[in-house]
Scaffold this motif. Structure first.
Motif, PDB file in Angstrom:
ATOM      1  N   ARG A   1     -72.388  14.501  37.956  1.00  0.00           N
ATOM      2  CA  ARG A   1     -71.605  14.972  39.092  1.00  0.00           C
ATOM      3  C   ARG A   1     -70.199  14.363  39.125  1.00  0.00           C
ATOM      4  O   ARG A   1     -69.376  14.737  39.950  1.00  0.00           O
ATOM      5  CB  ARG A   1     -72.327  14.667  40.393  1.00  0.00           C
ATOM      6  N   MET A   2     -69.933  13.406  38.234  1.00  0.00           N
ATOM      7  CA  MET A   2     -68.618  12.765  38.190  1.00  0.00           C
ATOM      8  C   MET A   2     -67.848  13.164  36.939  1.00  0.00           C
ATOM      9  O   MET A   2     -66.902  12.486  36.549  1.00  0.00           O
ATOM     10  CB  MET A   2     -68.783  11.244  38.228  1.00  0.00           C
ATOM     11  N   LYS A   3     -68.218  14.282  36.288  1.00  0.00           N
ATOM     12  CA  LYS A   3     -67.563  14.668  35.045  1.00  0.00           C
ATOM     13  C   LYS A   3     -66.077  14.966  35.228  1.00  0.00           C
ATOM     14  O   LYS A   3     -65.296  14.828  34.297  1.00  0.00           O
ATOM     15  CB  LYS A   3     -68.262  15.880  34.437  1.00  0.00           C
ATOM     16  N   HIS A   4     -65.689  15.383  36.443  1.00  0.00           N
ATOM     17  CA  HIS A   4     -64.275  15.678  36.679  1.00  0.00           C
ATOM     18  C   HIS A   4     -63.435  14.410  36.682  1.00  0.00           C
ATOM     19  O   HIS A   4     -62.210  14.466  36.675  1.00  0.00           O
ATOM     20  CB  HIS A   4     -64.104  16.427  37.998  1.00  0.00           C
ATOM     21  N   LEU A   5     -64.095  13.231  36.664  1.00  0.00           N
ATOM     22  CA  LEU A   5     -63.392  11.954  36.607  1.00  0.00           C
ATOM     23  C   LEU A   5     -63.539  11.298  35.234  1.00  0.00           C
ATOM     24  O   LEU A   5     -63.269  10.107  35.084  1.00  0.00           O
ATOM     25  CB  LEU A   5     -63.934  10.998  37.679  1.00  0.00           C
ATOM     26  N   ALA A   6     -63.955  12.076  34.249  1.00  0.00           N
ATOM     27  CA  ALA A   6     -64.282  11.513  32.936  1.00  0.00           C
ATOM     28  C   ALA A   6     -63.118  10.745  32.325  1.00  0.00           C
ATOM     29  O   ALA A   6     -63.289   9.656  31.765  1.00  0.00           O
ATOM     30  CB  ALA A   6     -64.746  12.620  31.996  1.00  0.00           C
ATOM     31  N   LEU A   7     -61.897  11.286  32.413  1.00  0.00           N
ATOM     32  CA  LEU A   7     -60.743  10.632  31.796  1.00  0.00           C
ATOM     33  C   LEU A   7     -60.481   9.271  32.427  1.00  0.00           C
ATOM     34  O   LEU A   7     -60.315   8.263  31.718  1.00  0.00           O
ATOM     35  CB  LEU A   7     -59.502  11.524  31.926  1.00  0.00           C
ATOM     36  N   ASP A   8     -60.455   9.223  33.759  1.00  0.00           N
ATOM     37  CA  ASP A   8     -60.242   7.950  34.444  1.00  0.00           C
ATOM     38  C   ASP A   8     -61.386   6.990  34.161  1.00  0.00           C
ATOM     39  O   ASP A   8     -61.178   5.786  33.976  1.00  0.00           O
ATOM     40  CB  ASP A   8     -60.126   8.173  35.957  1.00  0.00           C
ATOM     41  N   TYR A   9     -62.622   7.522  34.116  1.00  0.00           N
ATOM     42  CA  TYR A   9     -63.793   6.666  33.896  1.00  0.00           C
ATOM     43  C   TYR A   9     -63.706   5.945  32.563  1.00  0.00           C
ATOM     44  O   TYR A   9     -63.841   4.722  32.491  1.00  0.00           O
ATOM     45  CB  TYR A   9     -65.069   7.515  33.960  1.00  0.00           C
ATOM     46  N   HIS A  10     -63.461   6.698  31.492  1.00  0.00           N
ATOM     47  CA  HIS A  10     -63.429   6.090  30.165  1.00  0.00           C
ATOM     48  C   HIS A  10     -62.212   5.179  29.994  1.00  0.00           C
ATOM     49  O   HIS A  10     -62.276   4.181  29.266  1.00  0.00           O
ATOM     50  CB  HIS A  10     -63.461   7.170  29.092  1.00  0.00           C
ATOM     51  N   TYR A  11     -61.112   5.509  30.661  1.00  0.00           N
ATOM     52  CA  TYR A  11     -59.918   4.658  30.586  1.00  0.00           C
ATOM     53  C   TYR A  11     -60.214   3.271  31.150  1.00  0.00           C
ATOM     54  O   TYR A  11     -59.860   2.241  30.557  1.00  0.00           O
ATOM     55  CB  TYR A  11     -58.774   5.313  31.343  1.00  0.00           C
ATOM     56  N   ILE A  12     -60.877   3.241  32.288  1.00  0.00           N
ATOM     57  CA  ILE A  12     -61.208   1.959  32.918  1.00  0.00           C
ATOM     58  C   ILE A  12     -62.325   1.255  32.156  1.00  0.00           C
ATOM     59  O   ILE A  12     -62.259   0.047  31.898  1.00  0.00           O
ATOM     60  CB  ILE A  12     -61.616   2.180  34.389  1.00  0.00           C
ATOM     61  N   ARG A  13     -63.364   2.004  31.769  1.00  0.00           N
ATOM     62  CA  ARG A  13     -64.504   1.406  31.089  1.00  0.00           C
ATOM     63  C   ARG A  13     -64.104   0.733  29.786  1.00  0.00           C
ATOM     64  O   ARG A  13     -64.582  -0.358  29.468  1.00  0.00           O
ATOM     65  CB  ARG A  13     -65.563   2.475  30.804  1.00  0.00           C
ATOM     66  N   ASN A  14     -63.217   1.353  29.018  1.00  0.00           N
ATOM     67  CA  ASN A  14     -62.785   0.760  27.752  1.00  0.00           C
ATOM     68  C   ASN A  14     -62.128  -0.593  27.959  1.00  0.00           C
ATOM     69  O   ASN A  14     -62.336  -1.529  27.180  1.00  0.00           O
ATOM     70  CB  ASN A  14     -61.820   1.711  27.040  1.00  0.00           C
ATOM     71  N   GLN A  15     -61.329  -0.711  29.019  1.00  0.00           N
ATOM     72  CA  GLN A  15     -60.658  -1.981  29.293  1.00  0.00           C
ATOM     73  C   GLN A  15     -61.647  -3.040  29.784  1.00  0.00           C
ATOM     74  O   GLN A  15     -61.488  -4.232  29.477  1.00  0.00           O
ATOM     75  CB  GLN A  15     -59.544  -1.767  30.322  1.00  0.00           C
ATOM     76  N   ILE A  16     -62.631  -2.613  30.556  1.00  0.00           N
ATOM     77  CA  ILE A  16     -63.639  -3.566  31.028  1.00  0.00           C
ATOM     78  C   ILE A  16     -64.492  -4.064  29.864  1.00  0.00           C
ATOM     79  O   ILE A  16     -64.801  -5.256  29.752  1.00  0.00           O
ATOM     80  CB  ILE A  16     -64.516  -2.918  32.116  1.00  0.00           C
ATOM     81  N   GLN A  17     -64.846  -3.157  28.977  1.00  0.00           N
ATOM     82  CA  GLN A  17     -65.691  -3.529  27.845  1.00  0.00           C
ATOM     83  C   GLN A  17     -64.991  -4.452  26.859  1.00  0.00           C
ATOM     84  O   GLN A  17     -65.633  -5.317  26.259  1.00  0.00           O
ATOM     85  CB  GLN A  17     -66.187  -2.273  27.133  1.00  0.00           C
ATOM     86  N   ASP A  18     -63.674  -4.268  26.676  1.00  0.00           N
ATOM     87  CA  ASP A  18     -62.973  -5.162  25.743  1.00  0.00           C
ATOM     88  C   ASP A  18     -62.512  -6.452  26.400  1.00  0.00           C
ATOM     89  O   ASP A  18     -61.835  -7.278  25.774  1.00  0.00           O
ATOM     90  CB  ASP A  18     -61.798  -4.438  25.080  1.00  0.00           C
ATOM     91  N   GLY A  19     -62.863  -6.645  27.681  1.00  0.00           N
ATOM     92  CA  GLY A  19     -62.588  -7.903  28.361  1.00  0.00           C
ATOM     93  C   GLY A  19     -61.187  -8.071  28.887  1.00  0.00           C
ATOM     94  O   GLY A  19     -60.831  -9.167  29.344  1.00  0.00           O
ATOM     95  N   SER A  20     -60.369  -7.005  28.869  1.00  0.00           N
ATOM     96  CA  SER A  20     -58.990  -7.128  29.337  1.00  0.00           C
ATOM     97  C   SER A  20     -58.830  -6.829  30.821  1.00  0.00           C
ATOM     98  O   SER A  20     -57.755  -7.020  31.393  1.00  0.00           O
ATOM     99  CB  SER A  20     -58.076  -6.187  28.541  1.00  0.00           C
ATOM    100  N   LEU A  21     -59.909  -6.372  31.469  1.00  0.00           N
ATOM    101  CA  LEU A  21     -59.813  -5.988  32.880  1.00  0.00           C
ATOM    102  C   LEU A  21     -61.137  -6.234  33.578  1.00  0.00           C
ATOM    103  O   LEU A  21     -62.206  -6.113  32.976  1.00  0.00           O
ATOM    104  CB  LEU A  21     -59.430  -4.501  33.006  1.00  0.00           C
ATOM    105  N   ARG A  22     -61.038  -6.577  34.861  1.00  0.00           N
ATOM    106  CA  ARG A  22     -62.223  -6.716  35.707  1.00  0.00           C
ATOM    107  C   ARG A  22     -61.919  -6.098  37.065  1.00  0.00           C
ATOM    108  O   ARG A  22     -60.834  -6.300  37.616  1.00  0.00           O
ATOM    109  CB  ARG A  22     -62.600  -8.192  35.868  1.00  0.00           C
ATOM    110  N   VAL A  23     -62.856  -5.316  37.581  1.00  0.00           N
ATOM    111  CA  VAL A  23     -62.707  -4.703  38.902  1.00  0.00           C
ATOM    112  C   VAL A  23     -63.675  -5.383  39.847  1.00  0.00           C
ATOM    113  O   VAL A  23     -64.879  -5.458  39.587  1.00  0.00           O
ATOM    114  CB  VAL A  23     -62.979  -3.178  38.859  1.00  0.00           C
ATOM    115  N   SER A  24     -63.164  -5.914  40.951  1.00  0.00           N
ATOM    116  CA  SER A  24     -63.969  -6.693  41.878  1.00  0.00           C
ATOM    117  C   SER A  24     -63.833  -6.136  43.291  1.00  0.00           C
ATOM    118  O   SER A  24     -62.772  -5.638  43.674  1.00  0.00           O
ATOM    119  CB  SER A  24     -63.527  -8.159  41.846  1.00  0.00           C
TER     120      SER A  24
END
Length: 233
Positions: free
Chosen positions: A193-216
């Motif tokens: 149900r969140m496929k319309h946010l796919a671009l933003d999702y993967h953009y943020i997820r990639n940064q979180i996974q490589d350790g350069s970003l954290r969302v709190s």
């Protein structure tokens, strides 16, 4: 307006500006000149960012209500001439940001407003108050879009600091007061149900996974970007 009576806020909290409120101005040039000047001033005065963003939406057909609100911003500035941002040499190099969204805040088109402010240590570096490109179907969606925009700004600042030879001592952090958006940033399962946010999702997820970003998550009371998305008392 130099001798005008100062006011405590750029806009009244109860003021609801609309496209057709008030009478059309006979000459809109003065309104446009004032708002154009305020747009430059907002680069160094984040406290008027929301007011200037709101008034800029009526540049094509300003009315008496819009002009009255613009003059209130000038009255606010006349009483805050000494306000500014102090940059200290002993501040830390920790990079963090506050991200917020005013869901469906514009009652003319129901488009949400993004707002963020980034800090290097205790010093604000950049800020914005801007309408989103389309209508968000939930507050979580609006907040998540705002986090994605904030993440883009954080990445640009990190790149700039890297070119200047400055290395970040810790992972950059984005503080968001929406639990749903915060959870979505770290959720490993991307719901259909969140496929319309796919671009933003993967953009943020990639940064979180490589350790350069954290969302709190941060409480609404401590959300410093809130004043950039809607006027508070």
């Amino acid at each position: 307006m130099l001798d005008a009576k100062p006011v405590a806020t750029p806009l009244l909290e109860s003021l609801k500006l609309t496209l057709n409120g008030g009478q059309p101005l006979d000459d809109a040039n003065e309104y446009r000149m004032v708002i154009g000047s305020l747009q430059y001033l907002a680069f160094t005065r984040p406290d008027i960012a929301y007011a200037v963003k709101k008034l800029s939406q009526f540049m094509n057909h300003p009315t008496t209500d819009h002009w009255k609100a613009a003059k209130r911003v000038l009255r606010y500035l006349s009483g805050t001439l000494t306000h500014g941002i102090f940059l200290s040499s002993d501040s830390s190099l920790s990079l963090h940001a506050y991200s917020d969204a005013y869901w469906a805040g514009d009652k003319d088109d129901y488009i949400s407003t993004n707002g963020y402010i980034t800090y290097l240590g205790r010093h604000p570096l950049s800020w914005t108050s801007k309408k989103q490109r389309g209508v968000a179907r939930s507050s979580t969606e609006a907040e998540y879009r705002s986090v994605a925009n904030t993440a883009s700004e954080i990445r640009w600042i990190c790149s700039l600091l890297s070119e200047l030879g400055i290395q970040m001592p810790a992972t950059s952090v984005i503080y968001c007061d929406n639990i749903g958006a915060t959870y979505l940033c770290t959720n490993s399962v991307f719901h259909s149900r969140m496929k319309h946010l796919a671009l933003d999702y993967h953009y943020i997820r990639n940064q979180i996974q490589d350790g350069s970003l954290r969302v709190s998550h941060v409480s609404t009371h401590d959300q410093l970007a809130d004043t950039l998305t809607k006027l508070l008392s």
